[in-house]
Design an enzyme around this catalytic site. Structure first.
Site, mmCIF file in Angstrom:
data_model
loop_
_atom_site.group_PDB
_atom_site.id
_atom_site.type_symbol
_atom_site.label_atom_id
_atom_site.label_comp_id
_atom_site.label_asym_id
_atom_site.label_seq_id
_atom_site.Cartn_x
_atom_site.Cartn_y
_atom_site.Cartn_z
ATOM 1 N N GLU A 42 -11.511 3.090 5.526
ATOM 2 C CA GLU A 42 -10.548 3.997 6.171
ATOM 3 C C GLU A 42 -11.392 5.075 6.857
ATOM 4 O O GLU A 42 -11.510 5.103 8.064
ATOM 5 C CB GLU A 42 -9.612 4.618 5.128
ATOM 6 C CG GLU A 42 -8.641 5.662 5.697
ATOM 7 C CD GLU A 42 -7.890 6.454 4.614
ATOM 8 O OE1 GLU A 42 -8.315 6.426 3.440
ATOM 9 O OE2 GLU A 42 -6.894 7.119 4.964
ATOM 10 N N ASP B 180 1.676 4.030 2.838
ATOM 11 C CA ASP B 180 0.663 4.870 2.183
ATOM 12 C C ASP B 180 1.308 6.010 1.383
ATOM 13 O O ASP B 180 1.581 5.847 0.189
ATOM 14 C CB ASP B 180 -0.338 5.404 3.228
ATOM 15 C CG ASP B 180 -1.711 5.693 2.644
ATOM 16 O OD1 ASP B 180 -1.920 5.442 1.438
ATOM 17 O OD2 ASP B 180 -2.589 6.173 3.389
ATOM 18 N N ASP B 181 1.538 7.164 2.012
ATOM 19 C CA ASP B 181 2.160 8.322 1.355
ATOM 20 C C ASP B 181 3.290 8.815 2.248
ATOM 21 O O ASP B 181 3.143 9.812 2.965
ATOM 22 C CB ASP B 181 1.108 9.433 1.162
ATOM 23 C CG ASP B 181 -0.050 8.975 0.288
ATOM 24 O OD1 ASP B 181 0.137 8.905 -0.940
ATOM 25 O OD2 ASP B 181 -1.121 8.658 0.848
ATOM 26 N N HIS C 35 -9.318 0.744 -1.792
ATOM 27 C CA HIS C 35 -9.353 1.383 -0.482
ATOM 28 C C HIS C 35 -10.795 1.285 0.021
ATOM 29 O O HIS C 35 -11.730 1.628 -0.706
ATOM 30 C CB HIS C 35 -8.997 2.861 -0.583
ATOM 31 C CG HIS C 35 -7.533 3.144 -0.777
ATOM 32 N ND1 HIS C 35 -6.777 2.557 -1.752
ATOM 33 C CD2 HIS C 35 -6.700 3.978 -0.102
ATOM 34 C CE1 HIS C 35 -5.528 3.014 -1.662
ATOM 35 N NE2 HIS C 35 -5.455 3.876 -0.683
ATOM 36 N N HIS D 193 1.449 4.796 -2.441
ATOM 37 C CA HIS D 193 1.122 5.636 -3.604
ATOM 38 C C HIS D 193 2.412 6.309 -4.052
ATOM 39 O O HIS D 193 2.998 7.069 -3.274
ATOM 40 C CB HIS D 193 0.082 6.691 -3.226
ATOM 41 C CG HIS D 193 -1.184 6.103 -2.688
ATOM 42 N ND1 HIS D 193 -2.259 5.824 -3.502
ATOM 43 C CD2 HIS D 193 -1.544 5.710 -1.435
ATOM 44 C CE1 HIS D 193 -3.230 5.300 -2.760
ATOM 45 N NE2 HIS D 193 -2.821 5.215 -1.505
ATOM 46 N N HIS E 199 0.866 -1.194 0.000
ATOM 47 C CA HIS E 199 0.000 0.000 0.000
ATOM 48 C C HIS E 199 0.895 1.233 0.000
ATOM 49 O O HIS E 199 1.306 1.722 1.058
ATOM 50 C CB HIS E 199 -0.918 -0.031 1.226
ATOM 51 C CG HIS E 199 -1.956 1.049 1.226
ATOM 52 N ND1 HIS E 199 -3.171 0.924 1.861
ATOM 53 C CD2 HIS E 199 -1.983 2.287 0.663
ATOM 54 C CE1 HIS E 199 -3.892 2.017 1.685
ATOM 55 N NE2 HIS E 199 -3.172 2.874 0.971
HETATM 56 ZN ZN ZN Z 1 -3.775 4.775 0.297
#
Ligand code: ZN
Length: 315
Positions: free
Chosen positions: A197, A275-276, A194, A16, A14
Site C-alpha cells: 500500500e 477498508d475503513d 497488508h 476493518h 478487506h
Molecule cells: Zn486495511
C-alpha cells in the site's frame, strides 16, 4: 450503474470492523460508557477526517476505538456495518479486527470476539449475510506482542478463520512476523497481510514467501515490479484493493489515477473493498460505483470483480 452495482451480489474481503465506527455511533457509545471525546460534536469529528497519510488516519482511528468497552458495543458496531453493506448488495464479509487495540486498553479478547460473533449470527439470520473473522496483528508493535495475542486467541480458535497484518506499513516488513504467522498456520489458520500500500513491492514478496499468505491486502504497488505482477497472475493471488481509501490516504492523487483497471487488464485477480468506510467516505457499493465511474469500467468488468470477490473468499 448504481442500481446495477447494488443488485450485484458481492463479498467484502478487506474491511476493518473498527473502521466502520461512524461518528454518530462513536458519540452514542462514548456517552453510554461515560467517555469524553476530544471533539465537541459529530460535525467537528467528521471535519477532522482530512488525512495526509496512513499515520495521520491511524491516530484518529485508535482514538475512536477507545469508545468500545463492552460486548454489546462491538455487537452494535458490527451490526451497523452489516445493515449498511447489506443494503448495497453484500452477501459475505471477511472482517478484520485488531484485538491489540482493545486488549491494550484493558478490554478482554473474549469481550471483543463475543460481541462480533453475536453480530455475525444476527447478520446471518436477519440479513442472510455470512461472515468470518480475521485476527490482525498490529505491525508497529513487536512480534512478541503478536505472539501473546495469538496465545489469547487460541482458546477461541473456532472464532477466526485467518490471521492478518495491518497498521503502519513502512518500516515494518512482513518478515518481522515470520514466527507468529508460522505458528498460526500450524494451528490451521489461513494467512493474509497488508502489503504494497505504502510499502514497496519487496513487502509483497515477503508476505507471499515468508508469511505464505493466500491474499494480499492492497498490493497496488506490485505494478512497480513486472516479475511480481507476473507471479500474482500466474498463481491467481487475489488483491483486496480499496480505491476510496487509496485516494483518501494519498496512495493515488485521484480515483482516475488508480491502477485497478491496469491490474485487471494485466490479469491480476483484483477485488474492490472499503477498508475503513466510516473514515474514507464509502462502503462497498460506493467504492464500486466511484471506481466504475472514474475508470470507465464496463458491466462485464464489474461482474468479473464481483465474481473475483467470491473466488478469493475463504468460503
Ligand atoms: Zn486495511
Amino acid at each position: 450503474m448504481r442500481e446495477f452495482i447494488e443488485s450485484l451480489p458481492k463479498a467484502e474481503l478487506h474491511l476493518h470492523i473498527e473502521g466502520t465506527l461512524e461518528p454518530g455511533l462513536m458519540f452514542e457509545l462514548a456517552s453510554r460508557n461515560g467517555i469524553a471525546l476530544r471533539y465537541p460534536s459529530v460535525e467537528a469529528l467528521r471535519a477532522a477526517y482530512q488525512f495526509s497519510d496512513l499515520q495521520s488516519f491511524l491516530d484518529i482511528y485508535y482514538e475512536g476505538a477507545g469508545v468500545l468497552q463492552k460486548r454489546e458495543d462491538f455487537a452494535d458496531m458490527a451490526m451497523a456495518y452489516f445493515r449498511k453493506a447489506s443494503s448495497q448488495g453484500l452477501k459475505h464479509a471477511e472482517i478484520f479486527f485488531d484485538p491489540q487495540t482493545h486488549t491494550s486498553r484493558g478490554i478482554k479478547y473474549e469481550t471483543v470476539v463475543r460481541g462480533l460473533r453475536e453480530a455475525q449470527e444476527r447478520a446471518k439470520s436477519e440479513l442472510g449475510v455470512t461472515s468470518a473473522l480475521i485476527l490482525c496483528f498490529l505491525r508497529h508493535l513487536s512480534e512478541d506482542e503478536a505472539m501473546l495475542t495469538l496465545d489469547e486467541a487460541l482458546p477461541f480458535r473456532d472464532a477466526i478463520v485467518a490471521v492478518g497484518l495491518d497498521s503502519s506499513e513502512r518500516g515494518h516488513p512482513p518478515s518481522k512476523f515470520a514466527r507468529v504467522f508460522e505458528r498460526a498456520r500450524a494451528e490451521g489458520l489461513l494467512a493474509v497481510a497488508h502489503a504494497g500500500e505504502e510499502g514497496p513491492p519487496e513487502y509483497i514478496w515477503e508476505a507471499l514467501d515468508i508469511l505464505k499468505v493466500r491474499r494480499i491486502d492492497h498490493g497496488v504497488r506490485c505494478i512497480e515490479d513486472p516479475r511480481l505482477v507476473q507471479r500474482l497472475v500466474d498463481e491467481q493471488i487475489p488483491l483486496t484493493v480499496c480505491p476510496l481509501s487509496n485516494v483518501k490516504l494519498r496512495v493515488f492523487d485521484t480515483l482516475r489515477d488508480h491502477n485497478l483497471k491496469r491490474l485487471l487488464d494485466l490479469g491480476v485477480k483484483v477485488t474492490i473493498n472499503s477498508d475503513d468506510p466510516a473514515y474514507f467516505g464509502g462502503y462497498i457499493g460506493e467504492n464500486y460505483v466511484a471506481t466504475a465511474d472514474a475508470l470507465a469500467l464496463t458491466q462485464a468488468e464489474i461482474e468479473t470483480i464481483a465474481k473475483n470477490s467470491f473466488d478469493a473468499s475463504f468460503v
